[in-house]
Write a protein that holds these residues in place. Sequence first.
Motif, PDB file in Angstrom:
ATOM      1  N   ASP A   1       4.271  10.557  -6.376  1.00 27.78           N
ATOM      2  CA  ASP A   1       3.532   9.385  -6.927  1.00 27.78           C
ATOM      3  C   ASP A   1       2.561   9.561  -8.078  1.00 27.78           C
ATOM      4  N   ASN A   2       2.399  10.650  -8.631  1.00 27.29           N
ATOM      5  CA  ASN A   2       1.364  10.936  -9.561  1.00 27.29           C
ATOM      6  C   ASN A   2       2.345  11.601 -10.799  1.00 27.29           C
ATOM      7  N   GLU A   3       3.436  11.682 -10.939  1.00 29.85           N
ATOM      8  CA  GLU A   3       4.437  11.946 -11.993  1.00 29.85           C
ATOM      9  C   GLU A   3       4.498  10.996 -13.072  1.00 29.85           C
TER      10      GLU A   3
ATOM     11  N   VAL B   1       4.000   6.240 -10.255  1.00 29.15           N
ATOM     12  CA  VAL B   1       3.972   5.253  -9.153  1.00 29.15           C
ATOM     13  C   VAL B   1       2.715   4.595  -8.629  1.00 29.15           C
ATOM     14  N   ASN B   2       1.709   5.588  -8.635  1.00 27.84           N
ATOM     15  CA  ASN B   2       0.458   5.189  -8.189  1.00 27.84           C
ATOM     16  C   ASN B   2      -0.195   4.143  -9.209  1.00 27.84           C
TER      17      ASN B   2
ATOM     18  N   ALA C   1       1.238   1.007  -8.266  1.00 27.29           N
ATOM     19  CA  ALA C   1       0.923   0.425  -6.722  1.00 27.29           C
ATOM     20  C   ALA C   1      -0.707  -0.226  -7.026  1.00 27.29           C
ATOM     21  N   ALA C   2      -1.684   0.782  -7.911  1.00 27.88           N
ATOM     22  CA  ALA C   2      -3.163   0.124  -8.221  1.00 27.88           C
ATOM     23  C   ALA C   2      -2.998  -1.263  -8.794  1.00 27.88           C
ATOM     24  N   LEU C   3      -1.865  -1.387  -9.592  1.00 29.44           N
ATOM     25  CA  LEU C   3      -1.803  -2.737 -10.459  1.00 29.44           C
ATOM     26  C   LEU C   3      -1.509  -3.879  -9.247  1.00 29.44           C
TER      27      LEU C   3
END
Length: 86
Positions: A28-30, A73-74, A77-79
């Motif tokens: 998710d943070n990559e 990815v995070n 997802a936040a967007l």
Amino acid sequence: MSNLQLEVKQMIIDALDLEDIEASEIDDNEPLFVDGLGLDSIDALEIGLALQKRYGIKLKADSDETRKHFASVNALAALIQSQAEQ
């Protein structure tokens, strides 16, 4: 992993026809570009089109803000969450 992150990962896999990777293999943070997943600018366009089609999100290609949204990815997802709340 939340449902939204899983959705984003699957959207990336589907939009880019990544047949040799599973959603669970994407961190998710990559970073999505260069390091990490190793995507390029053409991939960014494909993901942008998928975001527009699936979530109605339109982004400016040359914006620094857009680059931040495409960081991971995070970030994507936040967007999506921020757009859904508007």
